[in-house]
Design a protein around this motif. Structure first.
Motif, PDB file in Angstrom:
ATOM      1  N   ALA A 143    -103.052  28.656 -50.150  1.00 23.81           N
ATOM      2  CA  ALA A 143    -102.955  28.061 -48.803  1.00 23.81           C
ATOM      3  C   ALA A 143    -102.398  26.643 -48.861  1.00 23.81           C
ATOM      4  O   ALA A 143    -102.919  25.722 -48.218  1.00 23.81           O
ATOM      5  CB  ALA A 143    -104.324  28.082 -48.118  1.00 23.81           C
ATOM      6  N   LEU A 144    -101.330  26.466 -49.618  1.00 29.12           N
ATOM      7  CA  LEU A 144    -100.741  25.142 -49.795  1.00 29.12           C
ATOM      8  C   LEU A 144     -99.911  24.738 -48.575  1.00 29.12           C
ATOM      9  O   LEU A 144     -99.350  25.593 -47.887  1.00 29.12           O
ATOM     10  CB  LEU A 144     -99.848  25.143 -51.036  1.00 29.12           C
ATOM     11  CG  LEU A 144    -100.556  25.442 -52.358  1.00 29.12           C
ATOM     12  CD1 LEU A 144     -99.530  25.595 -53.472  1.00 29.12           C
ATOM     13  CD2 LEU A 144    -101.545  24.333 -52.703  1.00 29.12           C
ATOM     14  N   PRO A 145     -99.784  23.445 -48.340  1.00 31.92           N
ATOM     15  CA  PRO A 145     -98.933  22.980 -47.235  1.00 31.92           C
ATOM     16  C   PRO A 145     -97.456  22.985 -47.636  1.00 31.92           C
ATOM     17  O   PRO A 145     -96.803  21.947 -47.729  1.00 31.92           O
ATOM     18  CB  PRO A 145     -99.450  21.557 -46.992  1.00 31.92           C
ATOM     19  CG  PRO A 145     -99.920  21.106 -48.344  1.00 31.92           C
ATOM     20  CD  PRO A 145    -100.502  22.327 -49.004  1.00 31.92           C
ATOM     21  N   LEU A 146     -96.932  24.187 -47.901  1.00 32.51           N
ATOM     22  CA  LEU A 146     -95.533  24.304 -48.310  1.00 32.51           C
ATOM     23  C   LEU A 146     -94.609  23.858 -47.181  1.00 32.51           C
ATOM     24  O   LEU A 146     -94.869  24.126 -46.015  1.00 32.51           O
ATOM     25  CB  LEU A 146     -95.218  25.746 -48.702  1.00 32.51           C
ATOM     26  CG  LEU A 146     -96.043  26.333 -49.857  1.00 32.51           C
ATOM     27  CD1 LEU A 146     -95.682  27.798 -50.053  1.00 32.51           C
ATOM     28  CD2 LEU A 146     -95.809  25.553 -51.140  1.00 32.51           C
ATOM     29  N   SER A 147     -93.528  23.227 -47.545  1.00 32.92           N
ATOM     30  CA  SER A 147     -92.590  22.744 -46.534  1.00 32.92           C
ATOM     31  C   SER A 147     -91.558  23.803 -46.150  1.00 32.92           C
ATOM     32  O   SER A 147     -90.862  23.654 -45.154  1.00 32.92           O
ATOM     33  CB  SER A 147     -91.864  21.497 -47.040  1.00 32.92           C
ATOM     34  OG  SER A 147     -91.098  21.803 -48.193  1.00 32.92           O
ATOM     35  N   GLY A 148     -91.437  24.867 -46.962  1.00 32.57           N
ATOM     36  CA  GLY A 148     -90.454  25.903 -46.677  1.00 32.57           C
ATOM     37  C   GLY A 148     -91.062  27.283 -46.740  1.00 32.57           C
ATOM     38  O   GLY A 148     -92.074  27.515 -47.410  1.00 32.57           O
ATOM     39  N   ASP A 149     -90.459  28.230 -46.025  1.00 32.69           N
ATOM     40  CA  ASP A 149     -90.931  29.615 -46.001  1.00 32.69           C
ATOM     41  C   ASP A 149     -90.597  30.318 -47.323  1.00 32.69           C
ATOM     42  O   ASP A 149     -89.587  30.029 -47.965  1.00 32.69           O
ATOM     43  CB  ASP A 149     -90.273  30.388 -44.858  1.00 32.69           C
ATOM     44  CG  ASP A 149     -90.581  29.779 -43.502  1.00 32.69           C
ATOM     45  OD1 ASP A 149     -91.632  29.117 -43.364  1.00 32.69           O
ATOM     46  OD2 ASP A 149     -89.765  29.961 -42.577  1.00 32.69           O
ATOM     47  N   ILE A 150     -91.445  31.279 -47.691  1.00 35.30           N
ATOM     48  CA  ILE A 150     -91.205  32.096 -48.876  1.00 35.30           C
ATOM     49  C   ILE A 150     -91.182  33.561 -48.451  1.00 35.30           C
ATOM     50  O   ILE A 150     -92.099  34.051 -47.785  1.00 35.30           O
ATOM     51  CB  ILE A 150     -92.283  31.878 -49.955  1.00 35.30           C
ATOM     52  CG1 ILE A 150     -92.380  30.407 -50.340  1.00 35.30           C
ATOM     53  CG2 ILE A 150     -91.963  32.730 -51.199  1.00 35.30           C
ATOM     54  CD1 ILE A 150     -93.470  30.102 -51.357  1.00 35.30           C
ATOM     55  N   TYR A 151     -90.118  34.262 -48.851  1.00 28.23           N
ATOM     56  CA  TYR A 151     -89.990  35.694 -48.604  1.00 28.23           C
ATOM     57  C   TYR A 151     -90.180  36.430 -49.929  1.00 28.23           C
ATOM     58  O   TYR A 151     -89.764  35.965 -50.989  1.00 28.23           O
ATOM     59  CB  TYR A 151     -88.600  36.026 -48.046  1.00 28.23           C
ATOM     60  CG  TYR A 151     -88.299  35.419 -46.700  1.00 28.23           C
ATOM     61  CD1 TYR A 151     -88.617  36.099 -45.526  1.00 28.23           C
ATOM     62  CD2 TYR A 151     -87.693  34.171 -46.601  1.00 28.23           C
ATOM     63  CE1 TYR A 151     -88.337  35.549 -44.290  1.00 28.23           C
ATOM     64  CE2 TYR A 151     -87.412  33.609 -45.365  1.00 28.23           C
ATOM     65  CZ  TYR A 151     -87.739  34.299 -44.216  1.00 28.23           C
ATOM     66  OH  TYR A 151     -87.461  33.757 -42.988  1.00 28.23           O
ATOM     67  N   PHE A 152     -90.802  37.598 -49.818  1.00 22.44           N
ATOM     68  CA  PHE A 152     -90.991  38.460 -50.983  1.00 22.44           C
ATOM     69  C   PHE A 152     -90.285  39.774 -50.682  1.00 22.44           C
ATOM     70  O   PHE A 152     -90.752  40.580 -49.871  1.00 22.44           O
ATOM     71  CB  PHE A 152     -92.486  38.688 -51.237  1.00 22.44           C
ATOM     72  CG  PHE A 152     -93.275  37.400 -51.324  1.00 22.44           C
ATOM     73  CD1 PHE A 152     -93.332  36.680 -52.510  1.00 22.44           C
ATOM     74  CD2 PHE A 152     -93.932  36.896 -50.202  1.00 22.44           C
ATOM     75  CE1 PHE A 152     -94.034  35.485 -52.584  1.00 22.44           C
ATOM     76  CE2 PHE A 152     -94.640  35.709 -50.263  1.00 22.44           C
ATOM     77  CZ  PHE A 152     -94.689  34.994 -51.457  1.00 22.44           C
ATOM     78  N   GLY A 153     -89.131  39.976 -51.307  1.00 19.79           N
ATOM     79  CA  GLY A 153     -88.291  41.113 -50.984  1.00 19.79           C
ATOM     80  C   GLY A 153     -88.284  42.156 -52.080  1.00 19.79           C
ATOM     81  O   GLY A 153     -88.217  41.832 -53.275  1.00 19.79           O
ATOM     82  N   PHE A 154     -88.330  43.418 -51.668  1.00 21.90           N
ATOM     83  CA  PHE A 154     -88.326  44.550 -52.604  1.00 21.90           C
ATOM     84  C   PHE A 154     -87.284  45.539 -52.071  1.00 21.90           C
ATOM     85  O   PHE A 154     -87.510  46.207 -51.063  1.00 21.90           O
ATOM     86  CB  PHE A 154     -89.708  45.185 -52.674  1.00 21.90           C
ATOM     87  CG  PHE A 154     -90.800  44.196 -53.006  1.00 21.90           C
ATOM     88  CD1 PHE A 154     -91.176  43.995 -54.314  1.00 21.90           C
ATOM     89  CD2 PHE A 154     -91.410  43.441 -52.000  1.00 21.90           C
ATOM     90  CE1 PHE A 154     -92.173  43.072 -54.628  1.00 21.90           C
ATOM     91  CE2 PHE A 154     -92.396  42.523 -52.296  1.00 21.90           C
ATOM     92  CZ  PHE A 154     -92.780  42.327 -53.626  1.00 21.90           C
ATOM     93  N   GLY A 155     -86.139  45.600 -52.762  1.00 20.52           N
ATOM     94  CA  GLY A 155     -84.983  46.258 -52.198  1.00 20.52           C
ATOM     95  C   GLY A 155     -84.692  47.631 -52.768  1.00 20.52           C
ATOM     96  O   GLY A 155     -84.837  47.880 -53.965  1.00 20.52           O
ATOM     97  N   ALA A 156     -84.262  48.518 -51.894  1.00 17.94           N
ATOM     98  CA  ALA A 156     -83.783  49.835 -52.304  1.00 17.94           C
ATOM     99  C   ALA A 156     -82.374  49.695 -52.879  1.00 17.94           C
ATOM    100  O   ALA A 156     -81.671  48.722 -52.635  1.00 17.94           O
ATOM    101  CB  ALA A 156     -83.766  50.774 -51.101  1.00 17.94           C
ATOM    102  N   GLY A 157     -81.965  50.679 -53.658  1.00 20.07           N
ATOM    103  CA  GLY A 157     -80.594  50.716 -54.144  1.00 20.07           C
ATOM    104  C   GLY A 157     -80.211  49.534 -55.009  1.00 20.07           C
ATOM    105  O   GLY A 157     -79.124  48.984 -54.868  1.00 20.07           O
TER     106      GLY A 157
END
Length: 423
Positions: A143-157
């Motif tokens: 729960a850190l006060p991160l200044s930027g968004d983080i995406y966690f992507g898991f891609g097909a193909g």
């Protein structure tokens, strides 16, 4: 201030093992990743992250998790791993080309032996996906006060393959990554988590070519009486000359991180039911890798010139046709994402980072950079096992290596999206 020791304490070995076992047990050959994407999205949701399944068609989908910054305005980051396995978990589809049998490590059924987890894709790509999932859990819990968004992507193909039989024609390499990038705000940087226990900033491109060698269609009872040239033996002679050129070319094209290779991977000619009759042509397919100092059109022109030269030397006739091409790519070594991931690697391993300079694998990092996203690549080392072959390297992972990679991903995310909170 968050330090490596605090992060290491939060990595749960049992959780990592269970996560990987569960996703290995869900078969996800290229074009059929939906069930695994749904499973991963559900797991991220249980950890309290926003998560979604990005449907591509009824069989293929991505999974996406999202950790929103509390302050906003900072740089955003995508941690990304493919979902698909290069083989299918089906004897009818994989045999005999994978070998005489499907070994236990080639099946979508996990097995743990002496600190290693075995099963189809346990190292690549699913070991990497499991490390991202565990990193997402930890980052949410901090729960850190991160200044930027983080995406966690898991891609097909994600595997460098074409579509499989009875699967949508554009379900192969790059399909999932391109779809994901169309559905989210373009991240400021990305980390592609893929094989290779070092940070790399260059990626080879690939050129798939079909070569058709001409010959004489005739009958075994006539080859001594009529004009005759075997398309099959002519193709064999040409392939040998090409393979010799591949090896020399690889040395000439080496850069900081890559040493582009090439291979002939498929050959087709004649009628199985007619062993007495020769075919008028023989077709083979090759994968020609090239580095970021060369564009695909130039690589093809180079190949065409060599093909003409060899055909003249062998006194044969052959033509070629491009099947597919993905450009090579490079992120500036001074880009913040490269410096950040190297610092995190060195912190976790406690030694200076040494880049791996013989990379010839192509990943979705090329797709990321084509969309203008500075991208670093890092991943798991091959398991230190006796009799390691290509498939076992894909299908076995040391659980201790997964712990290190998870720590690197967490530390890289914290440093990149809010360095002030990292001590």
């Amino acid at each position: 201030m968050i330090n490596l020791q605090q992060v290491s304490v939060m990595i749960n070995d049992d959780n990592l093992t269970e996560t990987l076992s569960d996703i290995v047990n869900i078969a996800s050959p290229t074009g059929e990743e939906r069930l695994l994407a749904e499973h991963i999205a559900n797991q991220l949701s249980r950890y309290g992250l926003k998560a979604d399944v990005q449907m591509i068609d009824d069989k293929q989908a991505n999974a996406l998790g999202f950790l929103q910054s509390k302050r906003g305005g900072g740089t955003s980051l995508l941690l990304y791993s493919p979902l698909d396995t290069v083989t299918s978990n089906s004897e009818s589809e994989d045999l005999p080309w994978i070998g005489s049998e499907l070994r236990f490590d080639m099946r979508a059924k996990s097995r743990i032996v002496d600190g290693h987890l075995f099963g189809l894709g346990a190292h690549n790509p699913k070991g990497h996906a499991a490390c991202i999932i565990e990193a997402a859990r930890i980052l949410k819990a901090l729960a850190l006060p991160l200044s930027g968004d983080i995406y966690f992507g898991f891609g097909a193909g994600g595997m460098p393959t074409h579509s499989r039989k009875n699967i949508r024609s554009d379900s192969g390499h790059g399909a999932g990554c391109a779809h994901l990038l169309r559905k989210i705000p373009t991240p400021d940087s990305a980390i592609v988590v893929k094989s290779g226990f070092a940070v790399t900033w260059e990626e080879v491109g690939f050129l798939w070519m079909d070569v058709t060698v001409e010959g004489t269609h005739t009958y075994v009872g006539s080859i001594h009486l009529l004009p005759y040239q075997s398309a099959i033996s002519s193709a064999a002679k040409l392939i040998i000359k090409l393979e010799e050129w591949f090896e020399k070319r690889s040395d000439d094209l080496s850069t900081d991180c890559v040493k582009p290779q090439a291979v002939v991977s498929f050959i087709q000619s004649g009628w199985e039911r007619m062993p007495a009759f020769t075919p008028a042509s023989c077709r083979f397919r090759l994968d020609l890798r090239f580095g970021p100092d060369q564009i695909g059109d130039d690589a093809e022109a180079e190949f065409q010139q060599v093909l003409r030269q060899f055909c003249d030397e062998l006194k044969i006739s052959a033509s070629s046709q491009r099947v597919q091409m993905i450009e090579a790519s490079r992120t500036d070594i001074d880009a913040e994402i490269i410096k950040t991931t190297i610092r995190s690697w060195e912190e976790v391993k406690g030694r200076p980072h040494l880049p791996f300079n013989e990379m010839s694998g192509a990943t979705d990092a090329n797709i990321m950079r084509q969309h203008g996203v500075p991208t670093a690549r890092m991943g798991l080392p091959k398991a230190d096992l006796p009799d390691l072959d290509f498939q076992l390297g894909m299908n076995a992972v040391a659980l201790s290596d997964m712990r290190d990679l998870t720590a690197m991903l967490v530390m890289s995310s914290i440093k990149y999206c809010g360095e002030a909170v990292c001590g």
